[in-house]
Motif scaffolding. Sequence first.
Motif, PDB file in Angstrom:
ATOM      1  N   VAL A 121      11.668   4.713   2.307  1.00  0.00           N
ATOM      2  CA  VAL A 121      12.897   5.176   2.972  1.00  0.00           C
ATOM      3  C   VAL A 121      13.370   4.159   4.002  1.00  0.00           C
ATOM      4  O   VAL A 121      14.564   3.790   4.045  1.00  0.00           O
ATOM      5  CB  VAL A 121      12.648   6.544   3.630  1.00  0.00           C
ATOM      6  N   PHE A 122      12.435   3.677   4.832  1.00  0.00           N
ATOM      7  CA  PHE A 122      12.838   2.740   5.884  1.00  0.00           C
ATOM      8  C   PHE A 122      13.340   1.414   5.321  1.00  0.00           C
ATOM      9  O   PHE A 122      14.353   0.856   5.791  1.00  0.00           O
ATOM     10  CB  PHE A 122      11.660   2.494   6.837  1.00  0.00           C
ATOM     11  N   TRP A 123      12.637   0.878   4.287  1.00  0.00           N
ATOM     12  CA  TRP A 123      13.094  -0.377   3.693  1.00  0.00           C
ATOM     13  C   TRP A 123      14.399  -0.169   2.930  1.00  0.00           C
ATOM     14  O   TRP A 123      15.230  -1.086   2.835  1.00  0.00           O
ATOM     15  CB  TRP A 123      12.033  -0.955   2.765  1.00  0.00           C
ATOM     16  N   GLY A 124      14.588   1.039   2.397  1.00  0.00           N
ATOM     17  CA  GLY A 124      15.866   1.337   1.745  1.00  0.00           C
ATOM     18  C   GLY A 124      17.003   1.333   2.743  1.00  0.00           C
ATOM     19  O   GLY A 124      18.113   0.841   2.457  1.00  0.00           O
ATOM     20  N   ILE A 125      16.760   1.880   3.927  1.00  0.00           N
ATOM     21  CA  ILE A 125      17.775   1.847   4.985  1.00  0.00           C
ATOM     22  C   ILE A 125      18.064   0.411   5.413  1.00  0.00           C
ATOM     23  O   ILE A 125      19.211   0.044   5.720  1.00  0.00           O
ATOM     24  CB  ILE A 125      17.311   2.689   6.194  1.00  0.00           C
ATOM     25  N   GLU A 168      13.078  -1.503  -6.893  1.00  0.00           N
ATOM     26  CA  GLU A 168      12.598  -2.859  -7.125  1.00  0.00           C
ATOM     27  C   GLU A 168      11.321  -3.157  -6.329  1.00  0.00           C
ATOM     28  O   GLU A 168      10.444  -3.889  -6.801  1.00  0.00           O
ATOM     29  CB  GLU A 168      13.685  -3.870  -6.747  1.00  0.00           C
ATOM     30  N   SER A 169      11.238  -2.600  -5.120  1.00  0.00           N
ATOM     31  CA  SER A 169      10.065  -2.876  -4.285  1.00  0.00           C
ATOM     32  C   SER A 169       8.897  -1.942  -4.563  1.00  0.00           C
ATOM     33  O   SER A 169       7.803  -2.149  -4.023  1.00  0.00           O
ATOM     34  CB  SER A 169      10.456  -2.757  -2.799  1.00  0.00           C
ATOM     35  N   ALA A 170       9.113  -0.909  -5.393  1.00  0.00           N
ATOM     36  CA  ALA A 170       8.064   0.091  -5.632  1.00  0.00           C
ATOM     37  C   ALA A 170       6.794  -0.511  -6.236  1.00  0.00           C
ATOM     38  O   ALA A 170       5.676  -0.200  -5.766  1.00  0.00           O
ATOM     39  CB  ALA A 170       8.600   1.208  -6.523  1.00  0.00           C
ATOM     40  N   PRO A 171       6.874  -1.371  -7.292  1.00  0.00           N
ATOM     41  CA  PRO A 171       5.620  -1.918  -7.849  1.00  0.00           C
ATOM     42  C   PRO A 171       4.803  -2.691  -6.825  1.00  0.00           C
ATOM     43  O   PRO A 171       3.573  -2.543  -6.764  1.00  0.00           O
ATOM     44  CB  PRO A 171       6.122  -2.839  -8.976  1.00  0.00           C
ATOM     45  N   ALA A 221      -3.038  11.884   0.299  1.00  0.00           N
ATOM     46  CA  ALA A 221      -1.885  12.392   1.049  1.00  0.00           C
ATOM     47  C   ALA A 221      -1.410  11.368   2.074  1.00  0.00           C
ATOM     48  O   ALA A 221      -0.189  11.186   2.270  1.00  0.00           O
ATOM     49  CB  ALA A 221      -2.269  13.700   1.745  1.00  0.00           C
ATOM     50  N   TYR A 222      -2.345  10.682   2.714  1.00  0.00           N
ATOM     51  CA  TYR A 222      -1.998   9.703   3.754  1.00  0.00           C
ATOM     52  C   TYR A 222      -1.198   8.548   3.169  1.00  0.00           C
ATOM     53  O   TYR A 222      -0.118   8.192   3.683  1.00  0.00           O
ATOM     54  CB  TYR A 222      -3.275   9.193   4.419  1.00  0.00           C
ATOM     55  N   TRP A 223      -1.709   7.970   2.084  1.00  0.00           N
ATOM     56  CA  TRP A 223      -1.030   6.791   1.535  1.00  0.00           C
ATOM     57  C   TRP A 223       0.224   7.170   0.761  1.00  0.00           C
ATOM     58  O   TRP A 223       1.155   6.355   0.640  1.00  0.00           O
ATOM     59  CB  TRP A 223      -1.991   5.989   0.664  1.00  0.00           C
ATOM     60  N   LEU A 224       0.309   8.391   0.267  1.00  0.00           N
ATOM     61  CA  LEU A 224       1.566   8.860  -0.318  1.00  0.00           C
ATOM     62  C   LEU A 224       2.634   8.962   0.757  1.00  0.00           C
ATOM     63  O   LEU A 224       3.800   8.565   0.535  1.00  0.00           O
ATOM     64  CB  LEU A 224       1.358  10.224  -0.986  1.00  0.00           C
ATOM     65  N   ALA A 225       2.234   9.474   1.916  1.00  0.00           N
ATOM     66  CA  ALA A 225       3.186   9.546   3.029  1.00  0.00           C
ATOM     67  C   ALA A 225       3.620   8.149   3.467  1.00  0.00           C
ATOM     68  O   ALA A 225       4.802   7.926   3.791  1.00  0.00           O
ATOM     69  CB  ALA A 225       2.546  10.297   4.200  1.00  0.00           C
ATOM     70  N   VAL A 226       2.673   7.190   3.479  1.00  0.00           N
ATOM     71  CA  VAL A 226       3.015   5.809   3.828  1.00  0.00           C
ATOM     72  C   VAL A 226       4.003   5.227   2.814  1.00  0.00           C
ATOM     73  O   VAL A 226       4.995   4.565   3.185  1.00  0.00           O
ATOM     74  CB  VAL A 226       1.744   4.941   3.909  1.00  0.00           C
ATOM     75  N   PHE A 227       3.749   5.471   1.529  1.00  0.00           N
ATOM     76  CA  PHE A 227       4.630   4.945   0.473  1.00  0.00           C
ATOM     77  C   PHE A 227       6.036   5.517   0.607  1.00  0.00           C
ATOM     78  O   PHE A 227       7.043   4.774   0.550  1.00  0.00           O
ATOM     79  CB  PHE A 227       4.045   5.284  -0.895  1.00  0.00           C
ATOM     80  N   VAL A 228       6.125   6.827   0.802  1.00  0.00           N
ATOM     81  CA  VAL A 228       7.439   7.457   0.894  1.00  0.00           C
ATOM     82  C   VAL A 228       8.182   6.978   2.139  1.00  0.00           C
ATOM     83  O   VAL A 228       9.381   6.618   2.079  1.00  0.00           O
ATOM     84  CB  VAL A 228       7.293   8.994   0.907  1.00  0.00           C
ATOM     85  N   SER A 229       7.500   6.937   3.276  1.00  0.00           N
ATOM     86  CA  SER A 229       8.168   6.553   4.525  1.00  0.00           C
ATOM     87  C   SER A 229       8.618   5.093   4.493  1.00  0.00           C
ATOM     88  O   SER A 229       9.743   4.764   4.919  1.00  0.00           O
ATOM     89  CB  SER A 229       7.234   6.788   5.711  1.00  0.00           C
ATOM     90  N   THR A 230       7.765   4.195   3.970  1.00  0.00           N
ATOM     91  CA  THR A 230       8.164   2.780   3.904  1.00  0.00           C
ATOM     92  C   THR A 230       9.303   2.570   2.921  1.00  0.00           C
ATOM     93  O   THR A 230      10.182   1.731   3.154  1.00  0.00           O
ATOM     94  CB  THR A 230       6.967   1.901   3.506  1.00  0.00           C
TER      95      THR A 230
END
Length: 369
Positions: free
Chosen positions: A47-51, A58-61, A36-45
């Motif tokens: 979103v922020f890098w998308g902004i 492209e950055s997901a892998p 749950a912790y690292w899923l939250a990190v993945f989703v939040s980063t």
Amino acid sequence: MANLAEAGYPAMAYRGAGWKGAEKERCKAILRLAAAYWLAVFVSTSVFWGIAGTDPLESAPGKLASIAFASLLTIGMSILLKHTLPRPLWQQATAAFVLSLAAAPLSAGADYLIYIVCVYPEPVPFDIKEFTYSTVSSMALFFGWCCLSLVLCYSLALAEGEQRMAALREEALTAQMRALAYQVNPHFLFNTLNAMAGLIEEGENNDARGMVLKLSAFLRKTLTLDPTQDIPLKEELALQSDYLAVESTRFSDRMKVSFFVDDDVRDIRVPPLILQPLFENAVKYGVGATRGPVEIALRAERTDGALVISVENDAPQAEAGEMRAGMGIGLRNVADRIATHFSGAASLSSGYIRPDRFGVRLLLPLDRS
């Protein structure tokens, strides 16, 4: 709470199936928290890098590879932190800080290598400033994880400690109830055997045989009872009728017994043999202490949401209206049992209701919630 030992954690340090089961559940909880912790990190980063203008797809892998490596580091950190649980909190916090400080540059280095692979064949020069930023952010993430991991271990240890304490309390109460329920009065057996011997010496073999059969029937029923399981009042009264039948053989026609029981209380469940000491008192200090006829009367009724049972008997009164020596032992036994069984909601009162007439009153709650 400076030490997890004070929170009950060492109580979990027993070996066997229970310890292995608790350890397995703790590992599962840590893995679920890490996911749950690292899923939250993945989703939040993402979103922020998308902004910030970076394509999340492209950055997901690269982010997934980086998070996978960080997850392995956190699992190793959790294993090391587990060994600090019995230590004071400040030592655990120090260990968490040191582990985060050690893991951060490893994660930052892995991020740099992953970025090189992702943008290959474009060259990626090493930038100490970017590496430092990555190290600081990784350290914050790892330290946050360590804090969450310690909090989780604390909560699991407290929950497990509470479960063990509840189990120990229940076990102690059960043992106490069994001890109180099986506190058989030896005078009853001795007096009954002596009465049998007297009947045999007088040639009253039929009466002696009947007394043996009544005693064996009473003992057989009482020995099959589970003292932790309540029984209907009508069954309790049947047991006491068997007991009084044995005693009536000893005292011939001097003992008169009367039961006055309302129909709506016969099926109410009560602790088994809860009335036994009351009748033993009535027989020993009433019938046994006089030469004339003695009446023993029981009344059971429902009053104000409670079951009220009273047992009265003729009894010689001691000086100043006090109970005769020994009468309070059986009553204390009953008081202890109902206090344990009903969590303090039941009560017992006793005393002379008039000269030469002794009474005991039980008040048992009907609502067991």
